[in-house]
Each structure stands twice: as structure tokens, then as C-alpha cells.
Write a protein that holds these residues in place. Sequence first.
Motif, mmCIF file in Angstrom:
data_model
loop_
_atom_site.group_PDB
_atom_site.id
_atom_site.type_symbol
_atom_site.label_atom_id
_atom_site.label_comp_id
_atom_site.label_asym_id
_atom_site.label_seq_id
_atom_site.Cartn_x
_atom_site.Cartn_y
_atom_site.Cartn_z
ATOM 1 N N GLN A 37 4.667 -4.311 4.924
ATOM 2 C CA GLN A 37 4.420 -4.401 3.491
ATOM 3 C C GLN A 37 4.813 -3.103 2.806
ATOM 4 O O GLN A 37 4.569 -2.009 3.310
ATOM 5 C CB GLN A 37 2.939 -4.706 3.237
ATOM 6 N N ILE A 38 5.439 -3.229 1.651
ATOM 7 C CA ILE A 38 5.885 -2.054 0.909
ATOM 8 C C ILE A 38 4.744 -1.483 0.075
ATOM 9 O O ILE A 38 3.755 -2.157 -0.209
ATOM 10 C CB ILE A 38 7.077 -2.397 -0.015
ATOM 11 N N ILE A 39 4.892 -0.219 -0.301
ATOM 12 C CA ILE A 39 3.919 0.434 -1.171
ATOM 13 C C ILE A 39 4.316 0.142 -2.614
ATOM 14 O O ILE A 39 5.424 0.463 -3.039
ATOM 15 C CB ILE A 39 3.898 1.950 -0.939
ATOM 16 N N ASP A 40 3.448 -0.469 -3.370
ATOM 17 C CA ASP A 40 3.779 -0.840 -4.738
ATOM 18 C C ASP A 40 2.590 -0.584 -5.650
ATOM 19 O O ASP A 40 1.475 -0.297 -5.193
ATOM 20 C CB ASP A 40 4.196 -2.309 -4.800
ATOM 21 N N ALA A 41 2.824 -0.672 -6.949
ATOM 22 C CA ALA A 41 1.770 -0.463 -7.940
ATOM 23 C C ALA A 41 1.963 -1.452 -9.085
ATOM 24 O O ALA A 41 3.078 -1.883 -9.378
ATOM 25 C CB ALA A 41 1.819 0.969 -8.472
ATOM 26 N N ARG A 42 0.871 -1.798 -9.720
ATOM 27 C CA ARG A 42 0.945 -2.709 -10.858
ATOM 28 C C ARG A 42 1.604 -2.018 -12.047
ATOM 29 O O ARG A 42 1.488 -0.797 -12.209
ATOM 30 C CB ARG A 42 -0.453 -3.174 -11.238
ATOM 31 N N VAL A 102 0.908 7.206 -5.556
ATOM 32 C CA VAL A 102 1.298 7.040 -4.150
ATOM 33 C C VAL A 102 2.719 6.498 -4.060
ATOM 34 O O VAL A 102 3.518 6.937 -3.224
ATOM 35 C CB VAL A 102 0.309 6.113 -3.419
ATOM 36 N N LYS A 103 3.060 5.562 -4.935
ATOM 37 C CA LYS A 103 4.419 5.015 -4.932
ATOM 38 C C LYS A 103 5.443 6.092 -5.273
ATOM 39 O O LYS A 103 6.499 6.191 -4.620
ATOM 40 C CB LYS A 103 4.522 3.863 -5.937
ATOM 41 N N GLU A 104 5.157 6.928 -6.274
ATOM 42 C CA GLU A 104 6.078 8.006 -6.642
ATOM 43 C C GLU A 104 6.203 9.014 -5.504
ATOM 44 O O GLU A 104 7.304 9.516 -5.219
ATOM 45 C CB GLU A 104 5.573 8.707 -7.906
ATOM 46 N N ALA A 105 5.107 9.294 -4.829
ATOM 47 C CA ALA A 105 5.132 10.250 -3.713
ATOM 48 C C ALA A 105 5.932 9.703 -2.540
ATOM 49 O O ALA A 105 6.664 10.441 -1.877
ATOM 50 C CB ALA A 105 3.709 10.583 -3.275
ATOM 51 N N THR A 106 5.820 8.409 -2.292
ATOM 52 C CA THR A 106 6.587 7.808 -1.194
ATOM 53 C C THR A 106 8.088 7.854 -1.490
ATOM 54 O O THR A 106 8.896 8.088 -0.585
ATOM 55 C CB THR A 106 6.158 6.350 -0.945
ATOM 56 N N THR A 116 9.712 7.443 5.375
ATOM 57 C CA THR A 116 9.180 6.330 4.599
ATOM 58 C C THR A 116 7.687 6.224 4.873
ATOM 59 O O THR A 116 7.211 6.546 5.964
ATOM 60 C CB THR A 116 9.852 4.995 4.961
ATOM 61 N N VAL A 117 6.964 5.773 3.860
ATOM 62 C CA VAL A 117 5.522 5.579 3.979
ATOM 63 C C VAL A 117 5.274 4.077 3.990
ATOM 64 O O VAL A 117 5.664 3.373 3.053
ATOM 65 C CB VAL A 117 4.762 6.239 2.808
ATOM 66 N N GLN A 118 4.664 3.583 5.049
ATOM 67 C CA GLN A 118 4.534 2.138 5.225
ATOM 68 C C GLN A 118 3.109 1.740 5.573
ATOM 69 O O GLN A 118 2.363 2.515 6.185
ATOM 70 C CB GLN A 118 5.470 1.655 6.342
ATOM 71 N N LYS A 135 -6.504 -1.604 7.653
ATOM 72 C CA LYS A 135 -6.172 -2.151 6.339
ATOM 73 C C LYS A 135 -6.021 -1.051 5.294
ATOM 74 O O LYS A 135 -5.364 -1.251 4.274
ATOM 75 C CB LYS A 135 -7.245 -3.140 5.907
ATOM 76 N N ASP A 136 -6.645 0.106 5.534
ATOM 77 C CA ASP A 136 -6.585 1.221 4.590
ATOM 78 C C ASP A 136 -5.696 2.349 5.095
ATOM 79 O O ASP A 136 -5.786 3.469 4.597
ATOM 80 C CB ASP A 136 -8.000 1.761 4.337
ATOM 81 N N ARG A 137 -4.843 2.061 6.062
ATOM 82 C CA ARG A 137 -4.005 3.101 6.645
ATOM 83 C C ARG A 137 -2.566 3.020 6.144
ATOM 84 O O ARG A 137 -2.032 1.937 5.916
ATOM 85 C CB ARG A 137 -4.006 2.984 8.176
ATOM 86 N N LEU A 138 -1.958 4.195 6.006
ATOM 87 C CA LEU A 138 -0.528 4.326 5.736
ATOM 88 C C LEU A 138 0.069 5.197 6.829
ATOM 89 O O LEU A 138 -0.618 6.065 7.386
ATOM 90 C CB LEU A 138 -0.275 4.971 4.362
ATOM 91 N N TYR A 139 1.364 4.994 7.117
ATOM 92 C CA TYR A 139 2.007 5.727 8.196
ATOM 93 C C TYR A 139 3.329 6.321 7.727
ATOM 94 O O TYR A 139 4.091 5.686 6.989
ATOM 95 C CB TYR A 139 2.245 4.811 9.401
ATOM 96 N N ILE A 140 3.588 7.555 8.166
ATOM 97 C CA ILE A 140 4.840 8.230 7.864
ATOM 98 C C ILE A 140 5.817 7.951 8.998
ATOM 99 O O ILE A 140 5.537 8.252 10.164
ATOM 100 C CB ILE A 140 4.632 9.749 7.730
ATOM 101 N N VAL A 141 6.969 7.373 8.676
ATOM 102 C CA VAL A 141 7.925 6.963 9.698
ATOM 103 C C VAL A 141 9.287 7.583 9.406
ATOM 104 O O VAL A 141 9.747 7.593 8.256
ATOM 105 C CB VAL A 141 8.053 5.423 9.741
ATOM 106 N N ASN A 142 9.916 8.116 10.449
ATOM 107 C CA ASN A 142 11.258 8.667 10.324
ATOM 108 C C ASN A 142 12.266 7.524 10.334
ATOM 109 O O ASN A 142 12.450 6.861 11.351
ATOM 110 C CB ASN A 142 11.526 9.632 11.476
#
Length: 329
Positions: A37-42, A102-106, A116-118, A135-142
Motif C-alpha cells: 500500500q502506498i503512503i497517501d493523504a486526503r 508524511v507523504k511529502e517526507a516520503t 521508499t517508505v512503504q 498496521k501502524d508500521r512503515l518501512y524504509i526500503v532501498n
Amino acid sequence: MFSQELPSSVTPMESDEEIAPSNSMCFSQCLPDTGTQIIDARPTEAKRLQELDAISRQNLVTSVSRHMLFKALSGEPIDRTKLNKEAFPSNLTSERVVNAVVKEATLRMENVLGFTVQRPHDFVLKNKQMPAKFKDRLYIVNKIKDDDMGNHSKSIHSIHIDSQVEKGLLMLVLSFIYCKGEVKDHMRWLEAGVLYRLLHSIDENIPAVPQAGKHSHGGNISTMSILSADATDASAGSASLTPDVDIALEKFVHMDYLVKKKFERGGDVLQDDVFSYAIGPKAYLEVGRKQIIHFCAQVLDQAPDPTMLHEIEEEEEQEQEQVNEEMQE
């Protein structure tokens, strides 16, 4: 992605012995599992962020980006609750712009550093047997694209011997869990005792049974060395290249590469409970099941299991169809 070369650390040899080219082990440069799932905002949150003055907006994005970068460097997951408390100034936490920031930071992390932040994959979030914390975790991936030989991966993981040992051991652990584990609760679990015996078959210096209570993990487990502290080369003055599996497994659990769970032995109260390990969400994002299957086949000198590969492809197709249906609705 991980190095395509299995480090010498997972085979018993002297620390100053060079690896012959014929002994190097390469495996498929398969892509990690799809469906994350992508990081998004309303739109309303994005609008509120743009309505802040330029300095406050810049400070917010910078603060969150810095928080993510430090987590990436330490290999730790990002907890959204802690992120809100640690990265957002107290006077701006009530502005309801968290997701937009968070979306701008990613985007900044990806455009500047190639990270990428996923979020975890859909099949992880939907599996009720997975810990709710994911469910509340994000991960930094190369996500920098590598070549067929994995030279980028090898270059970043060969800077430190500890990193080579860690990634080689992690790939072995993931491979044994997925290819030798038992399916329980829609997940593949491998008992600690079986895992140790398999690792011992690769490196006889690794104990054949778990060393319970051997270490007191008083420090930050995410930064502790997994090089053996017990076997030292007096002449060279350096630690053995055999990894300390007890420390390593705790570190992999802390970093969400693994999930650890206690199972009862058939309801027999006279038997001790048994810890088992399953693959965690970060491993699915960074490595992927296909990569694990190919690696395990290489270790065991076998062909990749076509049935396992076909099952993964079917699951990915079903998940993609479900995503398409949700988008059409």
C-alpha cells in the motif's frame, strides 16, 4: 535488496581465508512481493498543509524526513504513533496534517536518497495471525534498481564484515523458514530447535540447539554486533566470523524481518512451550518470497520449487484483481 553473494561467514573457515570465485553463491535477482500500500493523504489534509506558513511547512517536512532517515540508517521500522510524538512539534500536532507531511517526507526520501517508505503488504495486514502492531508500521526500503549481478547490493553490504554476516545469516533463516516451515494459521512457522539444527548443518560452529538465557540483551538490540563474542582468534585479535544466532534472531525480530511466537506442545503441560519463527513484513518488502525460494534452492543445490512459485504468482494475481475492483468502485 540483499547481496547476491552468500558471505563466507555462513561457512566454517578462518577469518583471513579468501573465498575462491568458484565458492561464491549467486541467486536470482527477483523483485520483492507486489501489492504494498502506498503512503497517501486526503486532499483536505494536503490543503491544510499548504495553508501553513512556508517556514512551518518546511520545518515539519524536514523534521519528519530526518526522523525517517535515522530509522533507515538503524534499520528500524517506523511506528506512526511514535513518529507523531517525536517528529512533530507540540504546537502543530493538532493541525491534522500528519498524513500530508508524511507523504511529502516520503517523496523527499525517494527523490533525494532513493529510499521508499512503504506500508506492509496487503496479505500481511489482512492476516489476523500477524501482530496488530504491523498496521501502524512503515518501512524504509532501498529501491535503487540493481543489475543482474546485484553489484549495488553487494557494494552497500560489503562495507562492514558484520553487515555481510548479518545478511547472509538472514537469507539462510528466511529460506529455511519458508521452505522447511510448517503452515499454521496461514503462515509458515519453523521451530527454533529445527532452525538451529539446519543452521548447524551449514556451519558446525553454530550450536545445534538454542542457547536460552545465554545473553542478557541490555543494550539496543538493533545495533548489537552478531559476530560471535565467544570464539576469538587470539593471533589475529578479531572475532570469529561465525554469527551469534541468539543475538541475530532477536535483532531480526526487532527489525520486523521475523515474527516470533510461542506455541504449546500439543497441550501437554509437562512439555516446555516452543518458540517458532515466521517471515515478517519487512522481509516481504525487501527480499520477497521468490527470492527466498531461489536462494534456498541454491543452498540445497536443487531447482526452485515450481509449485511454490506458482502459488505466489496466483496470490499476486488475485491481489491485483482485488485492487483493480476497489479502484473501479
